[in-house]
Enzyme design. Structure first.
Site, mmCIF file in Angstrom:
data_model
loop_
_atom_site.group_PDB
_atom_site.id
_atom_site.type_symbol
_atom_site.label_atom_id
_atom_site.label_comp_id
_atom_site.label_asym_id
_atom_site.label_seq_id
_atom_site.Cartn_x
_atom_site.Cartn_y
_atom_site.Cartn_z
ATOM 1 N N PRO A 17 -32.642 114.112 23.810
ATOM 2 C CA PRO A 17 -33.646 113.645 24.771
ATOM 3 C C PRO A 17 -33.214 112.311 25.363
ATOM 4 O O PRO A 17 -32.770 111.425 24.638
ATOM 5 C CB PRO A 17 -34.912 113.478 23.919
ATOM 6 N N MET A 18 -33.330 112.178 26.679
ATOM 7 C CA MET A 18 -33.057 110.888 27.333
ATOM 8 C C MET A 18 -34.102 110.649 28.415
ATOM 9 O O MET A 18 -34.177 111.400 29.399
ATOM 10 C CB MET A 18 -31.654 110.872 27.953
ATOM 11 N N ALA A 19 -34.914 109.612 28.203
ATOM 12 C CA ALA A 19 -35.970 109.287 29.169
ATOM 13 C C ALA A 19 -35.353 108.958 30.523
ATOM 14 O O ALA A 19 -34.353 108.241 30.599
ATOM 15 C CB ALA A 19 -36.778 108.093 28.655
ATOM 16 N N GLN A 71 -40.205 116.387 23.207
ATOM 17 C CA GLN A 71 -40.342 115.238 22.307
ATOM 18 C C GLN A 71 -41.549 114.399 22.705
ATOM 19 O O GLN A 71 -41.693 114.049 23.875
ATOM 20 C CB GLN A 71 -39.095 114.350 22.384
ATOM 21 N N CYS A 101 -37.409 105.258 19.503
ATOM 22 C CA CYS A 101 -37.287 104.541 20.774
ATOM 23 C C CYS A 101 -37.336 103.027 20.527
ATOM 24 O O CYS A 101 -38.275 102.523 19.914
ATOM 25 C CB CYS A 101 -38.406 104.963 21.737
ATOM 26 N N LYS A 140 -37.215 112.293 15.121
ATOM 27 C CA LYS A 140 -36.022 111.516 15.456
ATOM 28 C C LYS A 140 -36.216 110.091 14.969
ATOM 29 O O LYS A 140 -37.207 109.445 15.320
ATOM 30 C CB LYS A 140 -35.818 111.530 16.980
ATOM 31 N N GLY A 202 -25.223 109.402 18.073
ATOM 32 C CA GLY A 202 -24.588 108.095 18.205
ATOM 33 C C GLY A 202 -23.113 108.212 18.528
ATOM 34 O O GLY A 202 -22.361 108.832 17.772
ATOM 35 N N ASP A 203 -22.724 107.670 19.675
ATOM 36 C CA ASP A 203 -21.315 107.674 20.111
ATOM 37 C C ASP A 203 -20.723 109.083 20.175
ATOM 38 O O ASP A 203 -19.525 109.261 19.921
ATOM 39 C CB ASP A 203 -20.451 106.790 19.197
ATOM 40 N N ARG A 226 -25.293 110.008 25.935
ATOM 41 C CA ARG A 226 -24.552 109.362 27.031
ATOM 42 C C ARG A 226 -23.264 110.113 27.368
ATOM 43 O O ARG A 226 -22.786 110.051 28.500
ATOM 44 C CB ARG A 226 -24.256 107.912 26.661
HETATM 45 C C1 LIG Z 1 -30.904 106.451 29.167
HETATM 46 C C2 LIG Z 1 -31.257 106.874 27.768
HETATM 47 C C3 LIG Z 1 -32.513 107.354 27.493
HETATM 48 C C4 LIG Z 1 -32.840 107.756 26.192
HETATM 49 N N1 LIG Z 1 -34.086 108.267 25.953
HETATM 50 C C5 LIG Z 1 -34.374 108.759 24.729
HETATM 51 C C6 LIG Z 1 -35.604 109.424 24.491
HETATM 52 O O1 LIG Z 1 -36.438 109.573 25.385
HETATM 53 N N2 LIG Z 1 -35.840 109.889 23.242
HETATM 54 C C7 LIG Z 1 -34.919 109.740 22.229
HETATM 55 O O2 LIG Z 1 -35.173 110.200 21.120
HETATM 56 N N3 LIG Z 1 -33.758 109.130 22.438
HETATM 57 C C8 LIG Z 1 -33.451 108.653 23.653
HETATM 58 N N4 LIG Z 1 -32.230 108.088 23.876
HETATM 59 C C9 LIG Z 1 -31.264 107.990 22.770
HETATM 60 C C10 LIG Z 1 -30.298 109.154 22.768
HETATM 61 O O3 LIG Z 1 -30.978 110.379 22.562
HETATM 62 C C11 LIG Z 1 -29.227 108.974 21.677
HETATM 63 O O4 LIG Z 1 -29.843 108.980 20.417
HETATM 64 C C12 LIG Z 1 -28.473 107.659 21.848
HETATM 65 O O5 LIG Z 1 -28.076 107.454 23.183
HETATM 66 C C13 LIG Z 1 -27.221 107.630 20.946
HETATM 67 O O6 LIG Z 1 -26.311 108.603 21.304
HETATM 68 P P1 LIG Z 1 -24.977 108.262 22.180
HETATM 69 O O7 LIG Z 1 -24.402 106.974 21.579
HETATM 70 O O8 LIG Z 1 -24.107 109.452 21.961
HETATM 71 O O9 LIG Z 1 -25.435 108.044 23.570
HETATM 72 C C14 LIG Z 1 -31.889 107.656 25.148
HETATM 73 C C15 LIG Z 1 -30.616 107.165 25.444
HETATM 74 C C16 LIG Z 1 -30.293 106.787 26.728
HETATM 75 C C17 LIG Z 1 -28.895 106.262 27.008
#
Ligand SMILES: Cc1cc2nc3c(=O)[nH]c(=O)nc-3n(C[C@H](O)[C@H](O)[C@H](O)COP(=O)(O)O)c2cc1C
Length: 330
Positions: A17-19, A71, A101, A140, A202-203, A226
């Site tokens: 999920p990404m807001a 979510q 969050c 989460k 994460g990463d 990301r």
């Molecule tokens: C722009 C953005 C919005 C995000 N929104 C949410 C969200 O709404 N809910 C959530 O559980 N995690 C959210 N995350 C976290 C990601 O789901 C993920 O756990 C976090 O980016 C780590 O993974 P990564 O390092 O591979 O990016 C968001 C991350 C980013 C970058």
């Protein structure tokens, strides 16, 4: 392959999920390139109960957008119950509870990662979720509030005890936000404590880093966040890399351009031309990362029609050969 409750996913990768990002067009583009399980953006349970129009739109999904998790975020059991009642009218497969969050506006009301400081309250809320969702519930979490209070293992056991069917863990503390490196050790520790599946986050920025996440933590699945921005190929490439062990070829510029056009068309259909084009601007920047097209990126950020955006995408084909997304590894 992994299962959460009765929901079986035939890939060990999840679109996180990404807001502001994980809207319907984004999910469909990722699904077209190998994503098998996706999440909506985080939904405020309170906004849902207040019938907020933007929030309601976030819930819409076509049949090909399955299996799909939604979510929600809240720290109020009555609001959660009412939100779950509304969600029962939608065909989501899984309902996830956000206790991760890090945003000030969210944690200042005790929601999101703020709940990591109140394990007993979080456990109570997870029980409410499990009792009222009528579907498998996941949660989460982050590794903890800050370095001095890493409590993911305790929270994870409480979640399992509450009847949660799967745990998503972002291996950073709330204090870290998105900076620093992911803590593989804490994810591995949580995995060892639980019998329910653990989805690590994460990463997850490249096939190699996703493989590393599996190797270092023993997790059941990895959530891609990301790493999928302007790069839906990460799903196809990671599956190939996990199977064959060889770094797969990167997409050709023409494939990138065609995918951008499809993504833009989906956004315009979903949000209308003006809002769709504005939302696509940031994706343009992500898609062309690593290409020598700064001038196109600058113009894309000013563009407000679909035709203008299509013209800029068309110009990408004239760019000399390059290595896209070279700096994805951290
Ligand atoms: C722009 C953005 C919005 C995000 N929104 C949410 C969200 O709404 N809910 C959530 O559980 N995690 C959210 N995350 C976290 C990601 O789901 C993920 O756990 C976090 O980016 C780590 O993974 P990564 O390092 O591979 O990016 C968001 C991350 C980013 C970058």
């Amino acid at each position: 392959m992994f299962s959460i409750g009765h929901v079986t996913v035939d890939s060990p990768l999840v679109l996180a999920p990404m807001a502001g990002i994980s809207d319907q067009p984004f999910r469909l583009i990722n699904r077209s390139l190998g994503c098998r399980f996706a999440f909506t953006e985080m939904i405020s349970a309170r906004s849902l109960v207040c019938n907020n129009k933007t929030t309601i739109k976030m819930l819409s999904s076509p049949a090909e957008d399955r299996p799909l998790g939604v979510q929600i975020v809240s720290a109020d059991s009555e609001i959660i119950k009412r939100a779950l009642d509304i969600l029962s009218n939608y065909p989501f497969d899984i309902i996830d509870f956000n206790a991760a969050c890090p945003v000030n506006k969210v944690v200042s009301t005790g929601e999101g990662a703020g709940l990591l400081r109140e394990p007993a309250k979080l456990q109570k809320l997870m029980r409410v979720m499990v009792d009222h969702a009528g579907k498998p519930v996941t949660v989460k979490i982050r590794s903890g509030w800050d370095e001095a209070s890493v409590n993911a293992a305790d929270i994870a056991l409480r979640a399992q005890d509450a009847g949660v069917k799967g745990l998503f863990i972002h291996g950073r503390t709330r204090a870290q936000g998105y900076s620093g490196r992911v803590d593989y050790a804490i994810i591995g520790k949580v995995k060892k404590c639980l019998t329910i599946p653990v989805v690590a986050s994460g990463d997850a920025l490249s096939p190699q880093l996703i493989r590393k996440m599996f190797d270092e933590t023993g997790c059941d699945a990895v959530a891609v966040a990301r790493g999928a921005l302007g790069n839906p190929w990460i799903f196809r490439e990671t599956i190939e890399y996990l199977e064959k062990g060889l770094p797969p070829p990167r997409p050709h510029v023409h494939e990138i351009a065609e995918t951008m056009k499809r993504h833009l068309a989906l956004l315009v259909r979903f949000l209308g031309e003006t809002t769709g084009v504005i939302r696509f601007r940031k994706f343009f920047g992500w898609y062309v990362k690593g290409m020598a097209v700064k001038h196109l990126k600058v113009m894309a950020f000013r563009s407000d029609t679909q035709d203008e955006m299509l013209r800029l995408i068309g110009e990408m084909g004239t760019v000399p050969s390059y290595c896209p997304h070279v700096d994805r590894d951290v």
